[in-house]
Design an enzyme around this catalytic site. Structure first.
Site, short mmCIF file in Angstrom:
data_model
loop_
_atom_site.label_atom_id
_atom_site.label_comp_id
_atom_site.label_asym_id
_atom_site.label_seq_id
_atom_site.Cartn_x
_atom_site.Cartn_y
_atom_site.Cartn_z
N THR A 142 0.87 -1.19 0.00
CA THR A 142 0.00 0.00 0.00
C THR A 142 0.90 1.24 0.00
O THR A 142 1.29 1.72 -1.05
CB THR A 142 -0.98 0.00 1.20
N LYS A 168 4.32 -6.93 4.02
CA LYS A 168 4.04 -5.54 3.68
C LYS A 168 3.77 -4.80 4.98
O LYS A 168 3.32 -5.37 5.97
CB LYS A 168 2.86 -5.42 2.71
N THR A 179 -0.28 -1.17 8.87
CA THR A 179 -0.97 -2.44 8.68
C THR A 179 0.06 -3.43 8.18
O THR A 179 0.72 -3.17 7.20
CB THR A 179 -2.07 -2.29 7.63
N GLU A 258 6.74 4.90 6.97
CA GLU A 258 6.30 6.04 6.17
C GLU A 258 7.15 7.28 6.46
O GLU A 258 7.23 7.74 7.59
CB GLU A 258 4.82 6.31 6.44
N ASN A 379 0.32 10.82 6.06
CA ASN A 379 -0.88 10.49 6.81
C ASN A 379 -1.87 11.62 6.96
O ASN A 379 -3.04 11.40 7.25
CB ASN A 379 -0.46 9.95 8.20
N THR A 384 -7.21 11.46 0.86
CA THR A 384 -7.57 12.55 -0.06
C THR A 384 -6.52 12.76 -1.13
O THR A 384 -6.71 13.54 -2.04
CB THR A 384 -7.75 13.86 0.72
#
Length: 384
Positions: A142, A168, A179, A258, A379, A384
């Protein structure tokens, strides 16, 4: 690249969100001994309910995964969708629906595009290719920036088998069984056939020692499938290879956090027990102040003192406490030592921290990453 015998797979795009790979199936041509561990989040994804149900007898023959949608907070409809996915795939593969474990990963609270997924299940068998697990590793991504793969060849009694793992995860990561999804396949069985016990012990020492942002995902799943096509191997040989793979995948997840620019490896030594060491290790690595200091190369060693001290139910005598960054002792650091610390933090992409509690003999290693502007950007605008 070698794969374990008898496993087939594919990854493809079915248009769940964009044009990247978003659907995958792993299939064994024999029924496998299997075990799995799942998230402890109180609002698990719908596939977790189905996975817990289907793994109860200790056997699986296939795994079906979609990315870009986690099928979480979708109510009874989401659970029924997961069961229907297994039923439809079972017809295509001509196996029992109870021998399929489903996984979903992605945004929370959005119903699955179930017709797209069911159509992909109907044609699954014709897409399968021998091995091909690197394609699955891509399809389950993702916000990951790279595929996460680790494998070992295992030689025993003249046979060469393979244990192959993929994973992942990049955000919403602090497994408690992020996740996080991981699947490990092997053509050997451990002699005891105690896959559940072996997997649980390894997960506690590896995946459960990761934290990126302290958020335990609704979808965490680790699955181990063993065909036994090459027979059995001693438990210690099986376990050592499994732990090596799980450790490597855990570090890859932490390194790919991230927005991350650095991998952090923290070893807490000479603790009383696992409970004390884990509380303090996670307190340090979950501290935004510690993580941002490491990112900026700020030798603010007081933040480590704060993070250890805030574990109020595990008081550590200050005079016994030792903290090192890259082998440099930080307690009471003078200006010269602070300059060395700053240089170490700024010039290395892997940061090694050692904390000695001197309350006992227990030791454990944890992995995380720094906090950068990239984490906020990823995040703040995720949906969006």
């Amino acid at each position: 690249m070698k794969y374990p015998l008898g496993f087939y797979s594919f990854g493809k795009n079915i248009g769940i969100k964009d044009t990247s790979l978003d659907f995958a199936v792993i299939y064994s041509d024999v029924r496998c001994h299997a075990a799995a561990v799942f998230t402890r989040n109180n609002f698990p994804g719908a596939p977790i309910y189905v996975g817990r149900d289907h793994i109860q007898d200790g056997f699986l023959q296939a795994i079906v995964i979609n990315s870009k949608n986690s099928n979480v907070a979708t109510g009874e409809k989401g659970i029924q969708d997961s069961y229907q996915i297994c039923e439809t795939l079972a017809k295509s593969l001509q196996i029992k629906k109870e021998d399929i474990l489903p996984s979903s990963t992605g945004v929370i609270g959005v119903p699955l595009p179930i017709e797209k997924i069911l159509n992909a299940c109907l044609t699954a068998k014709e897409n399968l290719k021998p091995g091909n697990l690197d394609e699955v590793a891509e399809a389950i991504m993702t916000t990951d920036t790279k595929k996460k793969i680790s494998y070992r060849t295992i030689n025993h009694n003249g046979n060469e088998g393979v244990m192959y793992g993929i994973a992942k995860g990049a955000g919403m990561i602090e497994p408690n069984m992020a996740t996080m999804l991981s699947y490990i396949l092997c053509d050997y069985l451990p002699e005891s056939k105690d896959l559940k016990g072996i997997l649980k012990r390894v997960v506690d020492q590896t995946y459960n020692c990761i934290t990126i942002d302290s958020d335990t995902s609704t979808s965490d799943t680790v699955v181990l499938m063993c065909s036994g096509k090459l027979g059995t191997i001693p438990d210690d040989l099986f376990t050592s290879n499994l732990k090596e793979i799980a450790t490597e995948l855990s570090k890859k997840i932490a390194r790919d956090g991230e927005g991350a620019s650095k991998l952090i490896e923290l070893t807490v030594k000479h603790g009383r027990d696992d409970n004390q060491v884990t509380k303090i290790g996670k307190s340090i690595l979950n501290s935004p102040l510690v993580k941002t200091a490491i990112y900026g190369g700020d030798p603010n060693w007081g933040r480590f003192i704060m993070a250890i001290g805030k574990v109020f139910d595990e008081p550590i005598p200050y005079d016994k406490l030792e903290i090192q960054l890259g082998g440099i002792s930080v307690k009471g650091a003078d200006s010269e030592t602070k300059s060395k610390l700053a240089e170490y933090l700024k010039s290395n992409e892997e940061i090694f921290i050692h904390v000695e509690l001197n309350t006992g003999k227990f030791e454990k290693t944890f992995w995380s990453c720094d906090f950068t502007e990239g984490y906020i950007q990823e995040n703040a605008y995720y949906t969006t």
